[in-house]
Design an enzyme around this catalytic site. Structure first.
Site, PDB file in Angstrom:
ATOM      1  CE  LYS A 260      -4.492   0.884   0.533  1.00 60.23           C
ATOM      2  NZ  LYS A 260      -5.599  -0.050   0.236  1.00 60.23           N
TER       3      LYS A 260
HETATM    4  N1  GLU Z   1      -7.341   0.148  -2.897  1.00 58.07           N
HETATM    5  C1  GLU Z   1      -8.126  -1.022  -3.115  1.00 58.07           C
HETATM    6  C2  GLU Z   1      -8.101  -1.935  -1.912  1.00 58.07           C
HETATM    7  O1  GLU Z   1      -7.912  -1.502  -0.803  1.00 58.07           O
HETATM    8  C3  GLU Z   1      -7.759  -1.730  -4.411  1.00 58.07           C
HETATM    9  C4  GLU Z   1      -6.339  -2.162  -4.537  1.00 58.07           C
HETATM   10  C5  GLU Z   1      -5.962  -2.666  -5.913  1.00 58.07           C
HETATM   11  O2  GLU Z   1      -6.785  -2.646  -6.801  1.00 58.07           O
HETATM   12  O3  GLU Z   1      -4.795  -3.071  -6.054  1.00 58.07           O
HETATM   13  O4  GLU Z   1      -8.358  -3.096  -1.992  1.00 58.07           O
END
Ligand code: GLU
Length: 409
Positions: free
Chosen positions: A102
């Site tokens: 992240k």
């Molecule tokens: N931000 C989204 C999540 O928390 C999607 C992450 C992604 O598509 O890689 O799952």
């Protein structure tokens, strides 16, 4: 208790039940890499602004790491690490071939012009382009970022490494993005809600729902629920909350929000105090905004029988315990909101094969993965007599643990 402590608590509980050794627990929890960078911006008015950007790479045992980028003033190292850790379990629970990461920038995007936002994004890529990419770590949208930001990321990455759209997902459909990516998280939330209600013998067309948050996830969840005949009686955003006992006309509200950028002022519902939404008289509660909103202070007041976590980390462990005691069924974030990363996976596959799928195929494959994953988690919960959250963690940690051992320490 903050977001990171919350994720560790849920991990510890499941790892304890699995009988994982302390050394293995430490290995699985320790992030592989934590990156913190400075982003200097010359603002439109000539002033200098400095922001801090993060990319936390938690685990790559099952494949390249995957996870969104959050641009929000509350972003800090602990928060991003918590969210990266959640991505590791999330990708494992829905069994897509990724690990977890992240990133984010501590910035208020509402205070930036479009040009400033673009420059901040490109500068961030300048700092981290060596540590991400299609086989390493693939960013995607999260709170405060969207398809346009992903397009800038792809373009800036290309300046260093050449054309490679699979380096980021959630791109615009016109620029190597996938059909159905934007709606995917909300659609997945509704698919698991329906699967849950089926198990509870509660037809979706009979339920009353409250949704906290009307951004990408909350608004698409509301649309799909409305299409299935559920009554969305309460919604809120950062500016206020609305209530309509007969069910809000969601397509009308979506039109209102497109124009006014907030739910407040919509004349098809009454205003209500925002903190009442979580404890309102509904069957299903969907937190779809920020983390840490369900706490020991309000968990006893929650009247819903079902909580579906569209947001990441909305429930603190004390509240989770109370829900368990009160037999309120909670579909955890790591399962409920996994539709987004699942369609990100489809986008990455399409980019790598240079072959575009139709929306109908995306939806069909997404629905299948969400229902299969829900069923697996439900079965573990029933067999082991644990909550859906613990069952999801048992499944996710088990898969990551096995991949770690098979790959070799
Ligand atoms: N931000 C989204 C999540 O928390 C999607 C992450 C992604 O598509 O890689 O799952």
């Amino acid at each position: 208790m903050n977001s990171y402590e919350t994720t560790v608590r849920y991990f510890d509980h499941a790892a304890g039940l699995m009988g994982l050794s302390k050394n293995m627990q430490r290995l699985l929890l320790t992030p592989e890499r934590e990156v913190k960078v400075q982003i200097a911006l010359e603002r439109d008015n000539g002033e200098i602004a400095t922001f801090i950007g993060y990319r936390m790479q938690h685990d790559s045992a099952r494949g390249p790491m995957k996870g969104g980028l959050r641009f929000h003033p509350e972003v800090d190292a602990q928060e991003v690490l918590a969210l990266a850790t959640l991505m590791t379990w999330k990708t494992a629970i829905v069994n897509i071939p990724y690990g977890g990461a992240k990133g984010g920038i501590s910035v208020d995007v509402k205070a930036l012009s479009q040009g400033e936002l673009e420059r901040v994004t490109r500068k961030f890529v300048d700092e981290i382009h060596d540590i991400f990419g299609p086989d390493k770590d693939i960013p995607a949208p999260d709170m405060g970022t969207d398809a346009q930001v992903m397009a800038w990321i792809m373009n800036q990455y290309q300046k260093f490494h050449g054309f490679n759209p699979a380096c980021v997902t959630g791109k615009p459909v016109e620029l190597h993005g996938a059909e159905g990516r934007e709606e995917a998280t909300g659609r997945g939330v509704v698919t698991v809600t329906e699967a849950l209600l089926k198990r509870a013998n509660h037809p979706i067309s009979d339920v009353r729902v409250a949704i906290q948050g009307f951004g990408n996830v909350g608004s698409f969840a509301a649309r799909f629920l409305h299409e299935k005949g559920a009554k969305v009686v309460a919604v809120s955003d950062a500016f206020g909350a609305l209530w309509n006992n007969e069910g809000i006309d969601i397509p009308e509200l979506v039109r209102h929000v497109a124009q006014h950028k907030q739910v407040v002022g919509f004349n098809g519902a009454d205003k209500m105090p925002s903190d009442e939404l979580l404890v309102s008289d509904v069957d299903v509660l969907i937190p779809a905004a920020i983390g840490g909103v369900l706490t020991r202070d309000n968990a006893r007041e929650v009247r819903a029988k079902f909580v579906v976590e569209a947001a990441n980390n909305p429930t603190r462990p004390d509240a989770d315990k109370i829900f368990d005691q009160r037999e309120i069924l909670v579909v955890p974030d790591v399962l409920a909101n996994a539709g987004g990363v699942t369609v990100s996976y489809f986008e990455w596959v399409q980019n790598r094969q240079h072959f575009k799928w139709e929306l109908s195929r995306v939806r069909k494959e997404l629905d299948r993965i969400m229902i299969d994953s829900f069923d697996k988690v439900w079965t573990i919960a029933t067999e082991r007599k644990v909550s859906l959250r613990t069952a999801a963690y048992l499944l996710g940690i088990g898969r990551v643990g096995r991949a770690t051992v098979l790959g070799g320490i």
